[in-house]
Design a protein around this motif. Structure first.
Motif, PDB file in Angstrom:
ATOM      1  N   LEU A 142       0.773  -1.218  -0.108  1.00 56.44           N
ATOM      2  CA  LEU A 142       0.031  -0.016   0.134  1.00 56.44           C
ATOM      3  C   LEU A 142       0.961   1.355  -0.067  1.00 56.44           C
ATOM      4  O   LEU A 142       0.601   2.230  -0.925  1.00 56.44           O
ATOM      5  CB  LEU A 142      -0.844  -0.083   1.279  1.00 56.44           C
ATOM      6  CG  LEU A 142      -1.570   1.358   1.369  1.00 56.44           C
ATOM      7  CD1 LEU A 142      -2.802   1.595   0.052  1.00 56.44           C
ATOM      8  CD2 LEU A 142      -2.300   1.023   2.699  1.00 56.44           C
ATOM      9  N   ARG A 143       1.959   1.437   0.916  1.00 51.26           N
ATOM     10  CA  ARG A 143       2.627   2.308   1.037  1.00 51.26           C
ATOM     11  C   ARG A 143       3.520   2.681  -0.182  1.00 51.26           C
ATOM     12  O   ARG A 143       3.673   3.725  -0.803  1.00 51.26           O
ATOM     13  CB  ARG A 143       3.656   2.384   1.975  1.00 51.26           C
ATOM     14  CG  ARG A 143       4.670   3.573   2.757  1.00 51.26           C
ATOM     15  CD  ARG A 143       5.235   3.332   3.671  1.00 51.26           C
ATOM     16  NE  ARG A 143       6.055   1.946   3.865  1.00 51.26           N
ATOM     17  CZ  ARG A 143       6.219   1.424   4.959  1.00 51.26           C
ATOM     18  NH1 ARG A 143       5.968   1.921   6.065  1.00 51.26           N
ATOM     19  NH2 ARG A 143       6.862   0.200   5.011  1.00 51.26           N
ATOM     20  N   ASN A 144       4.020   1.765  -0.910  1.00 55.56           N
ATOM     21  CA  ASN A 144       4.920   1.834  -2.094  1.00 55.56           C
ATOM     22  C   ASN A 144       3.892   2.141  -3.368  1.00 55.56           C
ATOM     23  O   ASN A 144       4.375   2.914  -4.091  1.00 55.56           O
ATOM     24  CB  ASN A 144       5.681   0.558  -2.302  1.00 55.56           C
ATOM     25  CG  ASN A 144       6.957   0.414  -1.409  1.00 55.56           C
ATOM     26  OD1 ASN A 144       7.010   0.768  -0.422  1.00 55.56           O
ATOM     27  ND2 ASN A 144       7.846  -0.087  -2.067  1.00 55.56           N
ATOM     28  N   THR A 145       2.559   1.906  -3.240  1.00 47.39           N
ATOM     29  CA  THR A 145       1.824   2.181  -4.398  1.00 47.39           C
ATOM     30  C   THR A 145       1.618   3.667  -4.245  1.00 47.39           C
ATOM     31  O   THR A 145       1.704   4.314  -5.461  1.00 47.39           O
ATOM     32  CB  THR A 145       0.553   1.415  -4.240  1.00 47.39           C
ATOM     33  OG1 THR A 145       0.736  -0.075  -4.294  1.00 47.39           O
ATOM     34  CG2 THR A 145      -0.352   1.867  -5.368  1.00 47.39           C
ATOM     35  N   PRO A 181       8.104   0.174 -10.662  1.00 47.98           N
ATOM     36  CA  PRO A 181       9.413   0.002 -10.016  1.00 47.98           C
ATOM     37  C   PRO A 181       9.187  -0.095  -8.378  1.00 47.98           C
ATOM     38  O   PRO A 181       9.816  -0.986  -7.775  1.00 47.98           O
ATOM     39  CB  PRO A 181      10.704   0.962 -10.610  1.00 47.98           C
ATOM     40  CG  PRO A 181      10.084   1.231 -11.714  1.00 47.98           C
ATOM     41  CD  PRO A 181       8.599   1.232 -11.783  1.00 47.98           C
ATOM     42  N   VAL A 182       8.684   0.946  -8.023  1.00 49.92           N
ATOM     43  CA  VAL A 182       8.337   1.271  -6.439  1.00 49.92           C
ATOM     44  C   VAL A 182       7.265   0.083  -5.924  1.00 49.92           C
ATOM     45  O   VAL A 182       7.421  -0.365  -5.025  1.00 49.92           O
ATOM     46  CB  VAL A 182       7.829   2.682  -6.250  1.00 49.92           C
ATOM     47  CG1 VAL A 182       7.622   2.866  -4.872  1.00 49.92           C
ATOM     48  CG2 VAL A 182       8.931   3.524  -6.801  1.00 49.92           C
ATOM     49  N   ILE A 183       6.341  -0.065  -6.790  1.00 58.01           N
ATOM     50  CA  ILE A 183       5.124  -1.079  -6.618  1.00 58.01           C
ATOM     51  C   ILE A 183       5.865  -2.394  -6.419  1.00 58.01           C
ATOM     52  O   ILE A 183       5.544  -3.330  -5.348  1.00 58.01           O
ATOM     53  CB  ILE A 183       4.014  -1.106  -7.287  1.00 58.01           C
ATOM     54  CG1 ILE A 183       3.295   0.336  -7.444  1.00 58.01           C
ATOM     55  CG2 ILE A 183       3.057  -2.210  -7.055  1.00 58.01           C
ATOM     56  CD1 ILE A 183       2.275   0.617  -8.453  1.00 58.01           C
ATOM     57  N   LEU A 184       6.975  -2.810  -7.225  1.00 59.80           N
ATOM     58  CA  LEU A 184       7.259  -4.109  -7.222  1.00 59.80           C
ATOM     59  C   LEU A 184       8.282  -4.194  -6.063  1.00 59.80           C
ATOM     60  O   LEU A 184       8.351  -5.456  -5.588  1.00 59.80           O
ATOM     61  CB  LEU A 184       8.039  -4.389  -8.473  1.00 59.80           C
ATOM     62  CG  LEU A 184       7.173  -4.642  -9.900  1.00 59.80           C
ATOM     63  CD1 LEU A 184       8.022  -4.729 -11.080  1.00 59.80           C
ATOM     64  CD2 LEU A 184       6.223  -6.014  -9.618  1.00 59.80           C
ATOM     65  N   ALA A 185       8.839  -3.442  -5.788  1.00 59.08           N
ATOM     66  CA  ALA A 185       9.714  -3.387  -4.606  1.00 59.08           C
ATOM     67  C   ALA A 185       8.900  -3.526  -3.246  1.00 59.08           C
ATOM     68  O   ALA A 185       9.102  -4.394  -2.282  1.00 59.08           O
ATOM     69  CB  ALA A 185      10.464  -1.965  -4.432  1.00 59.08           C
ATOM     70  N   GLY A 186       7.689  -2.958  -3.326  1.00 62.79           N
ATOM     71  CA  GLY A 186       6.757  -3.047  -2.049  1.00 62.79           C
ATOM     72  C   GLY A 186       6.394  -4.629  -2.085  1.00 62.79           C
ATOM     73  O   GLY A 186       6.228  -5.288  -1.190  1.00 62.79           O
ATOM     74  N   LEU A 187       6.020  -5.247  -3.152  1.00 63.15           N
ATOM     75  CA  LEU A 187       5.602  -6.666  -3.420  1.00 63.15           C
ATOM     76  C   LEU A 187       6.688  -7.585  -3.064  1.00 63.15           C
ATOM     77  O   LEU A 187       6.577  -8.721  -2.288  1.00 63.15           O
ATOM     78  CB  LEU A 187       5.007  -7.082  -4.648  1.00 63.15           C
ATOM     79  CG  LEU A 187       3.817  -6.213  -5.358  1.00 63.15           C
ATOM     80  CD1 LEU A 187       3.572  -6.516  -6.609  1.00 63.15           C
ATOM     81  CD2 LEU A 187       2.559  -6.984  -4.513  1.00 63.15           C
TER      82      LEU A 187
END
Length: 256
Positions: A142-145, A181-187
């Protein structure tokens, strides 16, 4: 390094460094696993250890662990990314504060406490452990999204709208690809969290490699404990490695 860079464009030390970065994690895990296997082959195991340290039992526990971890991560992705998009689109500070507060509660509370509380008020088993893992791993995605969408240049968004794109088209063709890239880092973070926390599923009869770890501690069978803990660590490292490859090669062209 950009995703557009290929092995053909690398040579000498650069190629060796690239290959080592790709292969380091599986090589290290394979070497450690071989060392543990050699140690077990030379160890004198009692009847309890022999019943636990056999192929069928270990494979069953690994499958349970992976099912729980991957199912939780898939649910987190399906819930947290749309929630992040909704909050970003709404621009509501109240909604953002409420959702982030709830997500923070899930992660701030000790994972074993979340699992036990859910088991008390609901039931034991796989579904309860799954809900606890989702609550625990929800925040990073959520935070990275939210962060990834917020970092998209407003000028790019306005240019796309000026070209005649609808807001939905801008979201799926511009914002989400740039934020990926940021969302994938959160995943990736969420996956590793799920693999580690899934060990406590054993306390509510949900299986997984936590069974081996707890049995090893409870019965003071250290070979069982070492193998169980080693398998969890190895799975976490390999999951992080695979997620890192996806994160690198799924990066939109032109992003470094």
């Amino acid at each position: 390094m950009s995703a557009t860079t290929t092995n053909a464009g690398l040579s000498g030390p650069s190629l060796r460094g690239h290959l080592w970065r790709i292969l380091a994690a599986p090589v290290v895990v394979a070497v450690v696993a071989a060392g543990v296997a050699i140690w077990l082959a030379g160890a004198e195991l009692d009847s309890i250890e022999e019943r636990t340290l056999n192929g069928s039992y270990i494979v069953a526990r690994v499958i349970e662990h992976l099912q729980l971890s991957l199912a939780a991560s898939a649910l987190v992705a399906a819930l947290a990314i749309p929630a992040g998009v909704l909050i970003h689109r709404s621009q509501s500070r109240l909604l953002r504060a409420v959702v982030l507060a709830l997500a923070n509660i899930g992660q701030a509370t000790p994972a074993v406490g979340v699992v036990i509380l859910l088991a008390i008020v609901w039931k034991t088993g796989f579904s309860t452990a799954l809900i606890a893992l989702v609550a625990y791993a929800f925040l990073p995605v959520l935070r990275n999204t939210l962060t990834g969408l917020a970092e998209v240049d407003g000028a790019v968004r306005e240019s796309a709208l000026g070209m005649g794109m609808t807001r939905t088209q801008v979201l799926f063709r511009i914002e989400l690809p740039l934020a990926s890239p940021v969302i994938l880092a959160g995943l990736r973070t969420s996956l590793v969290f799920a693999v580690g926390v899934a060990t406590i599923a054993t306390f509510i009869n949900a299986g997984g490699l936590g069974d081996m770890i707890v049995n090893g501690l409870k019965l003071q069978r250290y070979p069982v404990l070492v193998v169980g803990a080693g398998l969890v660590a190895g799975i976490a490292i390999l999951i992080d490695w695979l997620a890192g490859l996806v994160e690198e090669y799924a990066r939109p062209r032109g992003l470094s």
